[in-house]
Design a protein around this motif. Structure first.
Motif, PDB file in Angstrom:
ATOM      1  N   SER A  43       0.982  -1.224   0.034  1.00 55.01           N
ATOM      2  CA  SER A  43      -0.227  -0.119   0.092  1.00 55.01           C
ATOM      3  C   SER A  43       1.012   1.325  -0.061  1.00 55.01           C
ATOM      4  O   SER A  43       1.932   1.169   0.605  1.00 55.01           O
ATOM      5  N   ASN A  44       0.541   2.421  -0.855  1.00 56.46           N
ATOM      6  CA  ASN A  44       1.309   3.493  -0.827  1.00 56.46           C
ATOM      7  C   ASN A  44       1.212   3.955   0.814  1.00 56.46           C
ATOM      8  O   ASN A  44       2.054   4.766   1.268  1.00 56.46           O
ATOM      9  N   GLU A  48       4.234   6.056   2.648  1.00 59.44           N
ATOM     10  CA  GLU A  48       3.919   7.392   3.034  1.00 59.44           C
ATOM     11  C   GLU A  48       4.238   7.362   4.918  1.00 59.44           C
ATOM     12  O   GLU A  48       4.974   8.506   5.063  1.00 59.44           O
ATOM     13  N   SER A 123      -2.522  13.085  -0.552  1.00 55.18           N
ATOM     14  CA  SER A 123      -1.520  12.612  -1.377  1.00 55.18           C
ATOM     15  C   SER A 123      -2.021  12.134  -2.722  1.00 55.18           C
ATOM     16  O   SER A 123      -3.038  11.759  -2.689  1.00 55.18           O
ATOM     17  N   SER A 124      -1.324  12.498  -3.863  1.00 54.48           N
ATOM     18  CA  SER A 124      -1.723  12.108  -5.119  1.00 54.48           C
ATOM     19  C   SER A 124      -1.495  10.723  -5.457  1.00 54.48           C
ATOM     20  O   SER A 124      -2.000  10.136  -6.468  1.00 54.48           O
ATOM     21  N   ASN A 125      -0.788   9.993  -4.684  1.00 55.33           N
ATOM     22  CA  ASN A 125      -0.719   8.478  -4.714  1.00 55.33           C
ATOM     23  C   ASN A 125      -1.824   7.833  -4.585  1.00 55.33           C
ATOM     24  O   ASN A 125      -2.724   7.998  -3.543  1.00 55.33           O
ATOM     25  N   SER A 126      -2.466   6.768  -5.180  1.00 54.86           N
ATOM     26  CA  SER A 126      -3.338   5.902  -5.059  1.00 54.86           C
ATOM     27  C   SER A 126      -3.218   5.354  -3.525  1.00 54.86           C
ATOM     28  O   SER A 126      -2.348   4.523  -3.225  1.00 54.86           O
ATOM     29  N   GLY A 127      -4.196   5.537  -2.762  1.00 57.20           N
ATOM     30  CA  GLY A 127      -4.067   4.951  -1.105  1.00 57.20           C
ATOM     31  C   GLY A 127      -3.382   5.864  -0.385  1.00 57.20           C
ATOM     32  O   GLY A 127      -3.011   5.202   0.722  1.00 57.20           O
ATOM     33  N   GLY A 128      -3.035   6.886  -0.948  1.00 56.55           N
ATOM     34  CA  GLY A 128      -2.116   7.892  -0.007  1.00 56.55           C
ATOM     35  C   GLY A 128      -2.533   8.163   1.332  1.00 56.55           C
ATOM     36  O   GLY A 128      -3.771   8.012   1.377  1.00 56.55           O
TER      37      GLY A 128
END
Length: 190
Positions: A43-44, A48, A123-128
């Motif tokens: 997971s991102n 993070e 966060s711009s990350n998926s799942g961020g």
């Protein structure tokens, strides 16, 4: 000196508390790697969290590093001067470099963090994760660094006035040679 002692105590307590974030970062990193390679899942958010924990350690423990005189300097050059000259060099560095740079970063860091909090930045990350806790570390860390810089200036001025022993601000850690000698001494069988 009371102000200096209070600042030192504050940064000592923060550094002690944030040291647990380093352990947490290592555990999260190990668990993330184990899950990723064992179950081919990740997971991102976990990545993070590691970054946030490392940022907390770096930003919140840096003032403690300054307090312990463990920051980067050119000891090869400075070490050749008398203690008084070294103290003057420290004061020059604090006033000309440390405080101005920290003030500039704090000046720009507060609106940077405020905008992130205000907009509930994610966060711009998926799942961020939410981003603002990490961004708040910038002004908080530099505010603490400014306070520690003030404390170090107070101690050096007190030293120059003859009211404080240099041990209050000089690195107390053993030199590499002292560590080697201690290891040799401990390993001797008498």
């Amino acid at each position: 000196m009371a102000i200096s002692r209070a600042i030192d105590e504050l940064n000592d307590r923060i550094a002690a508390a944030v040291s647990w974030a380093l352990l947490a970062a290592v555990l999260v990193c190990a668990a993330n790697a184990l899950i990723r390679y064992t179950f081919n899942a990740s997971s991102n958010a976990w990545l993070e969290i590691q970054w946030y924990l490392f940022a907390a350690v770096f930003m919140l423990a840096a003032p403690h590093t300054l307090r312990r005189d463990e920051h980067v300097r050119i000891d090869v050059v400075v070490g050749r001067f008398s203690r008084r000259t070294q103290v003057w060099i420290d004061l020059f560095g604090f006033f000309l470099f440390l405080l101005p740079i920290c003030c500039v970063i704090l000046y720009y860091g507060i609106p940077f963090a405020y905008e992130s909090v205000r907009s509930a930045e994610m966060s711009s990350n998926s799942g961020g994760l939410i981003v603002w806790p990490a961004k708040i570390l910038v002004p908080v860390g530099f505010a603490l660094m400014i306070l520690q810089g003030v404390s170090e200036i107070i101690k050096r001025i007190e030293y120059l006035l003859g009211r404080l022993d240099e041990r209050a601000f000089v690195k107390q850690a053993p030199t590499p040679q002292q560590e080697i000698d201690a290891i040799k001494q401990a390993n001797r069988i008498d």
